[in-house]
Scaffold this active site. Structure first.
Site, PDB file in Angstrom:
ATOM      1  N   ASN A 195       0.829  -1.208   0.000  1.00  0.00           N
ATOM      2  CA  ASN A 195       0.000   0.000   0.000  1.00  0.00           C
ATOM      3  C   ASN A 195       0.861   1.254   0.000  1.00  0.00           C
ATOM      4  O   ASN A 195       0.610   2.207  -0.757  1.00  0.00           O
ATOM      5  CB  ASN A 195      -0.903   0.018   1.239  1.00  0.00           C
TER       6      ASN A 195
ATOM      7  N   ARG B  45      -5.075   1.405 -13.846  1.00  0.00           N
ATOM      8  CA  ARG B  45      -3.706   1.574 -13.345  1.00  0.00           C
ATOM      9  C   ARG B  45      -3.093   0.264 -12.895  1.00  0.00           C
ATOM     10  O   ARG B  45      -3.693  -0.519 -12.167  1.00  0.00           O
ATOM     11  CB  ARG B  45      -3.682   2.577 -12.187  1.00  0.00           C
TER      12      ARG B  45
ATOM     13  N   HIS C  20     -15.131  -3.814  -0.137  1.00  0.00           N
ATOM     14  CA  HIS C  20     -15.026  -3.137  -1.429  1.00  0.00           C
ATOM     15  C   HIS C  20     -16.370  -2.690  -1.992  1.00  0.00           C
ATOM     16  O   HIS C  20     -16.415  -1.928  -2.953  1.00  0.00           O
ATOM     17  CB  HIS C  20     -14.328  -4.080  -2.418  1.00  0.00           C
TER      18      HIS C  20
ATOM     19  N   ARG D 235     -10.724  -4.813 -14.691  1.00  0.00           N
ATOM     20  CA  ARG D 235      -9.605  -5.673 -14.303  1.00  0.00           C
ATOM     21  C   ARG D 235     -10.113  -7.101 -14.320  1.00  0.00           C
ATOM     22  O   ARG D 235     -11.254  -7.372 -13.950  1.00  0.00           O
ATOM     23  CB  ARG D 235      -9.102  -5.365 -12.885  1.00  0.00           C
TER      24      ARG D 235
ATOM     25  N   ARG E 131     -14.146   2.250   4.338  1.00  0.00           N
ATOM     26  CA  ARG E 131     -12.946   1.430   4.516  1.00  0.00           C
ATOM     27  C   ARG E 131     -11.681   2.284   4.601  1.00  0.00           C
ATOM     28  O   ARG E 131     -10.835   2.064   5.441  1.00  0.00           O
ATOM     29  CB  ARG E 131     -12.795   0.431   3.369  1.00  0.00           C
TER      30      ARG E 131
ATOM     31  N   HIS F  85     -15.398   2.566 -15.559  1.00  0.00           N
ATOM     32  CA  HIS F  85     -15.172   1.842 -14.308  1.00  0.00           C
ATOM     33  C   HIS F  85     -16.384   1.024 -13.886  1.00  0.00           C
ATOM     34  O   HIS F  85     -16.296   0.205 -12.972  1.00  0.00           O
ATOM     35  CB  HIS F  85     -14.796   2.847 -13.209  1.00  0.00           C
TER      36      HIS F  85
ATOM     37  N   TYR G 147     -12.049 -10.104  -2.115  1.00  0.00           N
ATOM     38  CA  TYR G 147     -12.687  -8.786  -2.102  1.00  0.00           C
ATOM     39  C   TYR G 147     -14.158  -8.967  -1.754  1.00  0.00           C
ATOM     40  O   TYR G 147     -14.849  -9.796  -2.354  1.00  0.00           O
ATOM     41  CB  TYR G 147     -12.600  -8.121  -3.480  1.00  0.00           C
TER      42      TYR G 147
END
Length: 747
Positions: free
Chosen positions: A100, A457, A644, A427, A616, A487, A520
């Site tokens: 992170n 990214r 998430h 993704r 979160r 997205h 997730y």
């Protein structure tokens, strides 16, 4: 009863049309390329400071987003510090913390430095000046990194050692292990290494981002002259080399012990490990959409030459060696971090993966949602028949992704009655069955449209590869809209059912990635609702063509209507409260940064509306401030799974409504991305979401509570010192009971 019965209270489609512009919205100058930290969390926003028109609200009402992110990573570190957690899980949290922070420096710190250097940095909404923010980042991250390194060396390593897992330095190896490592070095490592000397004929070498290196000082015995050389630790090998019997040694220790073989005839005087973090900003000119792939590939080649933003060195590094590295890399003293070795603890993921179940969370296998399970037949359920009977709200990883979303796409690909599949991909995994199913569908003659976001990214290379593979198979591949990242998580299946054509859809909060779906926490709805599927069909036409559909009755669509739609929902709660009707707002998010949304929540609190926020990561809102936010509570839950999902629940005067989707309340989500929130169509599912979010505020469950000062208080023990309930463990138990109850009812 369907929540559509509450239509008069719903924001009208005339107010929030959801139109997708053909060019990005103006946001105060050139919009730079999106930046992302830690998978799907943060991006580098370049918006101008929030021009508030709320003179009734205090100017210092926002927490700083960068400092808030550091507090989030501090909470991750608290999990690694918790002796009540299984040892290998603590080890993994150490690795997660390190990864992170790497991405935070690569993106957030690099972006802030770039803006300062360009003279375009402005005061943050928190009222902090950019230089002050950067100084705070260096100070707090330095403390966190030291705490992280000391925790590993003083506590976790000792615990691993007691459990028979030994991370050793070279001097601690026995004779046989030295011999085996000598053979390993000669046979596998030595051929890969490239020592790079520094002298008038050899300039200081380029140090790639996140690479671990050895700075070596050598001396010519004939001339007595000393030289500097750099040796890169090859990332193709495991970070910690296995010695057998769960004994490991850092790879750089093996290399350091054999430096004489790299510099024969020279005297090796000293060696020190160091690591550089570079700016991973990626700017791509998108004016010519046809050349977007080529432009992105060129940008990826340039990325590795970004300027340094952090230098990590071991505590015992020689001052002269450090001076040379600092000078050559042109880093400031604030950017140098002296740490206890070994460096780069992201490699602890390899240790955490060891097969030691007694040192991990109890085994967990996701189960098929009860509405999608077959009990009397070994064959999979007919997904289309099941979804036609009722909408299905799936909650991953508690509900299996493989037997719900993945199976939905796979059955669509194989079903001869399916005419078309349309899907967004942000993704996915390297061996994705989703990709395989879409290719199978195209090869079977179905119309397949895939909106691939190649600018996701750190996944750009993979997405370019998959985009080309899909195109070669005959899929229609589109890269979304120029200037906007796509997205949203959508899949639409068009099926010929004889008398009529029927559409089925999935709208989710997480990526179509079977691997991350196991760790997730995400939500999704599988539906044949005609209104929702019609909206999604129109949205896909917007994304793939030049359609400008304006009437989304069941969706909020960014960049135009997510912020406005939610602000209207908040305002409606204020009206309900003022009129004496039930009013309550509950949101579950990864991040809350958008100032307009925060101000709306402040006004709701001032009006007496109860506001519960489960966040979160970043939260720029200050809860519990008298006269401003005393009706607002903010909680955070971190644990085994990465929380998430995004949920927006409103009591709506006694007729609750809820939305789920891909958008956090951040500038990038609301202004520079195609995001979708879908209104949950049935009251039963709306209540399920209410119960889920409410659990985050149950005082019997462990969580963190945010104070008005921006500090998070961990609440994991009851007044008697006994551990509070782990919420995620509770949800595992609930899912198991629900599955067993559903199976019994079908017998």
């Amino acid at each position: 009863m369907s929540t559509q019965s509450a239509a008069p209270s719903r924001p009208s489609s005339a107010d929030h049309t959801g139109t997708l512009p053909l060019s990005p919205p103006e946001a105060g100058g050139k919009v730079l390329a999106d930046q992302q930290v830690s998978g799907d969390t943060e991006t580098f926003d370049v918006d101008p400071p929030y021009e508030a028109h709320h003179s009734d609200l205090p100017a210092d009402r926002f927490l700083d987003r960068e400092i808030s992110w550091l507090r989030f990573n501090s909470r991750v570190l608290e999990l690694a510090e918790d002796p009540l957690l299984p040892l290998l899980e603590r080890t993994r949290f150490l690795a997660i913390f390190a990864g992170n922070l790497d991405e935070f420096f690569m993106v957030r710190v690099a972006g802030l430095k770039r803006r300062l250097a360009a003279g375009v940095a402005v005061q943050a909404a928190s009222r902090m000046m950019p230089r002050d923010v950067l100084d705070s980042i260096w100070r707090e991250s330095r403390d966190l990194m030291r705490r992280h390194g000391q925790l590993f060396r003083s506590e976790v390593m000792q615990g691993l050692d007691a459990a028979g897992i030994h991370i050793l330095r070279w001097d601690e190896l026995d004779t046989d292990e030295h011999k085996r490592m000598q053979e390993l070095f000669a046979e596998r490592v030595f051929p890969v290494l490239t020592p790079l000397a520094v002298d008038p004929a050899h300039p200081f070498p380029y140090i790639s981002g996140l690479s671990l290196n050895l700075a070596v000082t050598i001396r010519n015995p004939d001339s007595g002259k000393e030289h500097f050389a750099r040796v890169k630790v090859p990332p193709i090998f495991p970070r910690f080399v296995s010695l057998g019997d769960q004994r490991f040694v850092p790879l750089e220790d093996v290399m350091a012990a054999h430096l004489d073989q790299l510099f024969p005839g020279m005297e090796v005087l000293q060696h020190h490990a160091f690591r550089v973090t570079r700016n991973e900003d990626l700017e791509v000119e998108e004016d010519d959409a046809e050349n977007l792939l080529k432009a992105l590939e060129l940008g990826l080649q340039r990325r590795r030459f970004g300027s340094p933003v952090r230098l990590e060195v071991e505590e015992n590094i020689d001052a002269h060696v450090l001076d040379l590295i600092v000078s050559e890399l042109d880093v400031s003293p604030n950017e140098v971090f002296h740490l206890p070795g070994p460096l780069d603890l992201t490699g602890l993921h390899g240790i955490a993966d060891l097969d030691r179940p007694e040192l991990k969370y109890p085994a967990f296998v996701p189960r098929t949602h009860s509405h999608l399970a077959e009990v009397e037949s070994a064959s999979p359920v007919d997904m289309f028949a099941a979804i036609a009977r009722r909408d299905v709200l799936v909650h991953h990883p508690y509900d299996s992704f493989a037997t719900s979303v993945q199976r939905f796409i796979e059955q669509a690909a194989a079903d001869p009655h399916v005419l078309a599949i349309k899907q967004t991909l942000y993704r996915t995994s390297g061996d994705s069955p989703i990709i395989d199913a879409l290719i199978d569908a195209a090869e079977a003659g179905k119309q397949v449209l895939v909106i691939v976001e190649i600018k996701a990214r750190f996944d750009e290379h993979a997405n370019i590869r998959w985009a080309r593979k899909l195109e070669q198979a005959g899929c229609h591949v589109v890269y979304g809209l120029v200037g906007l990242k796509t997205h949203c998580k959508l899949a639409l299946v068009v099926r010929d059912e004889g008398a009529h054509i029927r559409r089925y859809a999935h709208v989710g909060t997480g990526n179509y990635n079977p691997k991350t779906a196991r760790v997730y926490e995400d939500l999704g709805v599988l539906t044949a609702n005609e209104g929702i599927t019609a909206d999604i069909s129109n949205l896909f036409n917007n994304l793939s063509g030049f359609a400008r559909h304006r009437d989304y009755r069941h969706l909020f669509v960014a960049p135009e209507s997510v912020r406005g739609g939610l602000l209207d929902c908040i305002e409606r709660e204020i009206e309900h409260c003022n009129d004496g009707r039930p009013a309550h707002i509950m949101m579950k998010l990864n991040a809350l940064v958008d100032e307009a949304a925060i101000d709306a929540l402040y006004h709701a609190s001032c009006a007496g509306v109860k506001v519960d926020l489960w966040i979160r990561g970043i939260c720029a809102l200050k809860p519990g401030v008298p006269g401003l936010s005393e009706n607002i509570r903010v909680r955070s839950v971190l644990g085994r799974f990465l929380e998430h999902s995004r949920v927006f629940w409103f009591e709506n005067g006694g007729e609750p409504q809820a939305w789920i989707g891909s958008a956090d309340l951040m500038h990038r989500n609301l202004d520079r991305r195609v995001e979708v929130l879908v209104e949950i169509p049935t009251s039963q599912q709306v209540e399920e979401l209410h119960q889920l979010v409410e659990r985050g505020f149950d005082d019997t469950n462990a969580s963190w509570a945010l104070g008005a000062d921006g500090e998070w208080e961990r609440r994991h023990l009851d007044p008697q010192g006994a551990p509070l309930t782990d919420l995620q463990a509770t949800l595992i138990s609930i899912q198991r009971r629900r599955r067993e109850s559903g199976a019994a009812s079908r017998r």
